[in-house]
Design a protein around this motif. Structure first.
Motif, PDB file in Angstrom:
ATOM      1  N   ASN A  70     -29.582 -23.713   6.045  1.00 57.09           N
ATOM      2  CA  ASN A  70     -30.544 -24.362   7.013  1.00 57.09           C
ATOM      3  C   ASN A  70     -30.649 -23.765   8.428  1.00 57.09           C
ATOM      4  O   ASN A  70     -31.822 -23.887   8.927  1.00 57.09           O
ATOM      5  N   VAL A  71     -29.822 -23.310   8.723  1.00 62.51           N
ATOM      6  CA  VAL A  71     -29.571 -22.734  10.101  1.00 62.51           C
ATOM      7  C   VAL A  71     -30.562 -21.562  10.407  1.00 62.51           C
ATOM      8  O   VAL A  71     -31.465 -21.784  11.175  1.00 62.51           O
ATOM      9  N   PRO A  72     -30.636 -20.581   9.424  1.00 57.42           N
ATOM     10  CA  PRO A  72     -31.912 -19.558   9.675  1.00 57.42           C
ATOM     11  C   PRO A  72     -32.975 -20.218   9.365  1.00 57.42           C
ATOM     12  O   PRO A  72     -34.315 -19.645  10.170  1.00 57.42           O
ATOM     13  N   ILE A  73     -33.458 -21.200   8.570  1.00 53.50           N
ATOM     14  CA  ILE A  73     -34.584 -21.805   8.660  1.00 53.50           C
ATOM     15  C   ILE A  73     -35.146 -22.685   9.793  1.00 53.50           C
ATOM     16  O   ILE A  73     -36.214 -22.373  10.111  1.00 53.50           O
ATOM     17  N   ILE A  74     -34.048 -23.146  10.335  1.00 56.34           N
ATOM     18  CA  ILE A  74     -34.645 -24.072  11.802  1.00 56.34           C
ATOM     19  C   ILE A  74     -34.953 -22.692  12.903  1.00 56.34           C
ATOM     20  O   ILE A  74     -35.927 -22.882  13.340  1.00 56.34           O
ATOM     21  N   LYS A  75     -34.034 -21.607  12.766  1.00 60.83           N
ATOM     22  CA  LYS A  75     -34.285 -20.730  13.773  1.00 60.83           C
ATOM     23  C   LYS A  75     -35.904 -20.067  13.600  1.00 60.83           C
ATOM     24  O   LYS A  75     -36.627 -19.929  14.307  1.00 60.83           O
ATOM     25  N   PHE A  76     -35.995 -19.672  12.345  1.00 56.85           N
ATOM     26  CA  PHE A  76     -37.417 -19.086  11.931  1.00 56.85           C
ATOM     27  C   PHE A  76     -38.459 -19.995  11.569  1.00 56.85           C
ATOM     28  O   PHE A  76     -39.575 -19.390  11.187  1.00 56.85           O
TER      29      PHE A  76
ATOM     30  N   VAL B 118     -40.390 -21.792  13.331  1.00 55.52           N
ATOM     31  CA  VAL B 118     -41.506 -21.613  14.019  1.00 55.52           C
ATOM     32  C   VAL B 118     -42.429 -20.310  14.154  1.00 55.52           C
ATOM     33  O   VAL B 118     -43.548 -20.116  14.276  1.00 55.52           O
ATOM     34  N   ASP B 119     -41.634 -19.285  13.537  1.00 58.48           N
ATOM     35  CA  ASP B 119     -42.386 -18.107  13.121  1.00 58.48           C
ATOM     36  C   ASP B 119     -42.996 -18.046  11.708  1.00 58.48           C
ATOM     37  O   ASP B 119     -44.210 -17.415  11.481  1.00 58.48           O
ATOM     38  N   TRP B 120     -42.346 -18.604  10.812  1.00 62.44           N
ATOM     39  CA  TRP B 120     -42.766 -18.573   9.278  1.00 62.44           C
ATOM     40  C   TRP B 120     -43.784 -19.610   9.079  1.00 62.44           C
ATOM     41  O   TRP B 120     -44.879 -19.109   8.256  1.00 62.44           O
ATOM     42  N   TRP B 121     -43.946 -20.609   9.738  1.00 62.06           N
ATOM     43  CA  TRP B 121     -45.008 -21.656   9.320  1.00 62.06           C
ATOM     44  C   TRP B 121     -45.740 -21.790  10.726  1.00 62.06           C
ATOM     45  O   TRP B 121     -45.024 -21.829  11.801  1.00 62.06           O
TER      46      TRP B 121
ATOM     47  N   PRO C 153     -42.999 -21.705  19.523  1.00 58.86           N
ATOM     48  CA  PRO C 153     -41.993 -20.672  19.153  1.00 58.86           C
ATOM     49  C   PRO C 153     -41.015 -20.493  20.206  1.00 58.86           C
ATOM     50  O   PRO C 153     -41.079 -21.007  21.422  1.00 58.86           O
ATOM     51  N   ALA C 154     -40.050 -19.500  20.132  1.00 59.31           N
ATOM     52  CA  ALA C 154     -38.921 -19.316  21.079  1.00 59.31           C
ATOM     53  C   ALA C 154     -39.379 -18.564  22.254  1.00 59.31           C
ATOM     54  O   ALA C 154     -40.033 -17.654  22.279  1.00 59.31           O
ATOM     55  N   SER C 155     -38.950 -19.011  23.450  1.00 55.75           N
ATOM     56  CA  SER C 155     -38.996 -18.436  24.591  1.00 55.75           C
ATOM     57  C   SER C 155     -38.035 -17.362  25.002  1.00 55.75           C
ATOM     58  O   SER C 155     -38.446 -16.183  25.687  1.00 55.75           O
TER      59      SER C 155
ATOM     60  N   LEU D  84     -45.433 -26.906   3.514  1.00 53.34           N
ATOM     61  CA  LEU D  84     -44.792 -26.753   4.737  1.00 53.34           C
ATOM     62  C   LEU D  84     -45.523 -26.402   6.025  1.00 53.34           C
ATOM     63  O   LEU D  84     -44.975 -26.454   7.155  1.00 53.34           O
ATOM     64  N   VAL D  85     -46.607 -25.924   5.465  1.00 54.68           N
ATOM     65  CA  VAL D  85     -47.626 -25.608   6.973  1.00 54.68           C
ATOM     66  C   VAL D  85     -47.979 -26.900   7.531  1.00 54.68           C
ATOM     67  O   VAL D  85     -48.717 -27.712   6.884  1.00 54.68           O
TER      68      VAL D  85
END
Lengths: 236, 147
Positions: free
Chosen positions: A165-171, A173-176, A182-184, B33-34
């Motif tokens: 879940n950790v990489p899912i949280i991190k990315f 905002v970029d994947w979907w 997104p990250a600043s 998911l979108v």
């Protein structure tokens, strides 16, 4: 690393660090609050509301950091059976859960005036809520067995599985497409935050990290002492 | 193989399997998911006018119109390739402005989006007003909002 897995050696190193990290945490958080509330500008879009960021973002970072540490410790407990690794994972869980709760609550308080809603089920918000439940599930599972050894093993497996879940949280905002921006900070070009706002943000992040280390050492120390009491009681 | 090596391999393999399974699952659920669709996404897809969907993009410059009774507004959401007209009745969030990101929730009926809720989306840039002004003046502005 294995050299430090000995509880007595760990305490010999951690004990002298503790006063420094405690004082450092207090100083950094107070400084961050001063800069964040009195000595930083309002945002050109969000106005004064942007100050919520100085708590929200460092808390969210700590939520991910504590889980990563918990997963690493759980992995080394499963593989090398270090008792200290299990203790650190169990000690990190409630602190991480606390930071996740702070991130969720401050996020809702920030979302209401800016987005126009307390909560949406977008990928970022939902995955952080799952992180919170993983922390709670881990704590329940670890304490849910009569045999504590068995509870530790089950909890460690859950912590490792949940690490995905950790990489899912991190990315997320970029994947979907998400409502969350997104990250600043971790952008490849310069961070998209003005220096005057970066100062309280990073100070708070340092303060939270030192606070985390202090509480972690205290919690591990308590567990080690409890174990010693139990073994003394058993021998008498 | 020592027991330690065996446990290390098992944990490693297990994590690899979970990562692969999650990647496949996330890939399969991509559409759900979108959080929102862009106007371009909606051109080719058939949407059910009775099903609530979300559309996101930028509020097109000079597209915001208030009705005479002051209760409803109309504006255009654009992803810079295609755009979609939206009508909405209710209070807009504070951050709502032309050129700013927005997500509208509602029904697409015959090319017109009837929004039930409008959420403002903000970008990842944080700076004081003076810095934003001077960036715009010097032409170094990179943000989406060109007011």
């Amino acid at each position: 690393m294995h050299r430090f897995a000995n509880p007595a050696r760990f305490m010999r190193i951690a004990e002298p660090i503790l006063p420094w990290t405690s004082v450092g945490a207090l100083a950094a958080i107070l400084l961050a609050l001063y800069f964040g509330i009195f000595d930083s500008p309002a945002d050109y879009q969000q106005g004064e509301t942007v100050r919520i960021m100085y708590v929200h973002v460092p808390a969210a970072w700590m939520a991910l950091f504590a889980y990563t540490l918990m997963a690493l410790a759980s992995g080394s407990f499963l593989i090398w059976k270090h008792p200290l690794a299990d203790l650190s994972a169990q000690a990190a869980a409630p602190i991480g859960a606390g930071f996740t709760a702070i991130a969720l609550v401050t996020g809702a308080l920030w979302g209401q005036p800016m987005w126009g809603t307390w909560w949406v089920w977008d990928a970022r918000l939902t995955s952080v809520l799952i992180l919170f439940f993983l922390y709670l599930g881990y704590m329940a599972l670890v304490n849910g067995f009569d045999d504590p050894e068995r509870g530790s093993r089950m909890g460690a497996i859950l912590a490792l599985v949940g690490f995905i879940n950790v990489p899912i949280i991190k990315f997320s905002v970029d994947w979907w497409n998400t409502l969350h921006q997104p990250a600043s900070i971790s952008r490849l070009d310069a961070p998209a935050i003005d220096t005057s706002m970066l100062i309280p943000l990073l100070l708070m992040a340092i303060g939270f990290k030192l606070f985390f280390i202090s509480i972690l050492i205290l919690r591990i120390k308590i567990q080690l002492l409890k174990k010693r009491i139990r073994s003394i009681q058993l021998t008498h | 193989m020592t027991p330690k090596r065996r446990r290390l391999t098992m944990v490693g393999l297990g994590l690899l399997m979970i990562a692969a399974a999650t990647a496949l699952a996330l890939n399969a659920f991509e559409d759900t998911l979108v959080f929102f669709y862009s106007p371009t996404d909606l051109i080719d897809t058939k949407t059910n006018p009775k099903k609530q969907i979300r559309v996101g993009g930028l509020v097109e410059e000079k597209s915001l119109l208030k009705s005479n009774d002051g209760l409803s507004v109309s504006f255009t959401i654009t992803d810079l390739d295609n755009s979609l007209p939206v009508i909405f009745k209710g209070a807009l969030p504070d951050l709502f402005r032309e050129g700013q990101g927005v997500v509208a929730e509602g029904y697409l009926v015959g090319g017109l989006f009837q929004a039930k809720h409008v959420l403002a989306k903000h970008d990842e840039n944080y700076m004081p007003k003076e810095v934003a002004d001077s960036l715009k003046k010097s032409g170094k502005w990179k943000g989406g909002n060109k007011q």
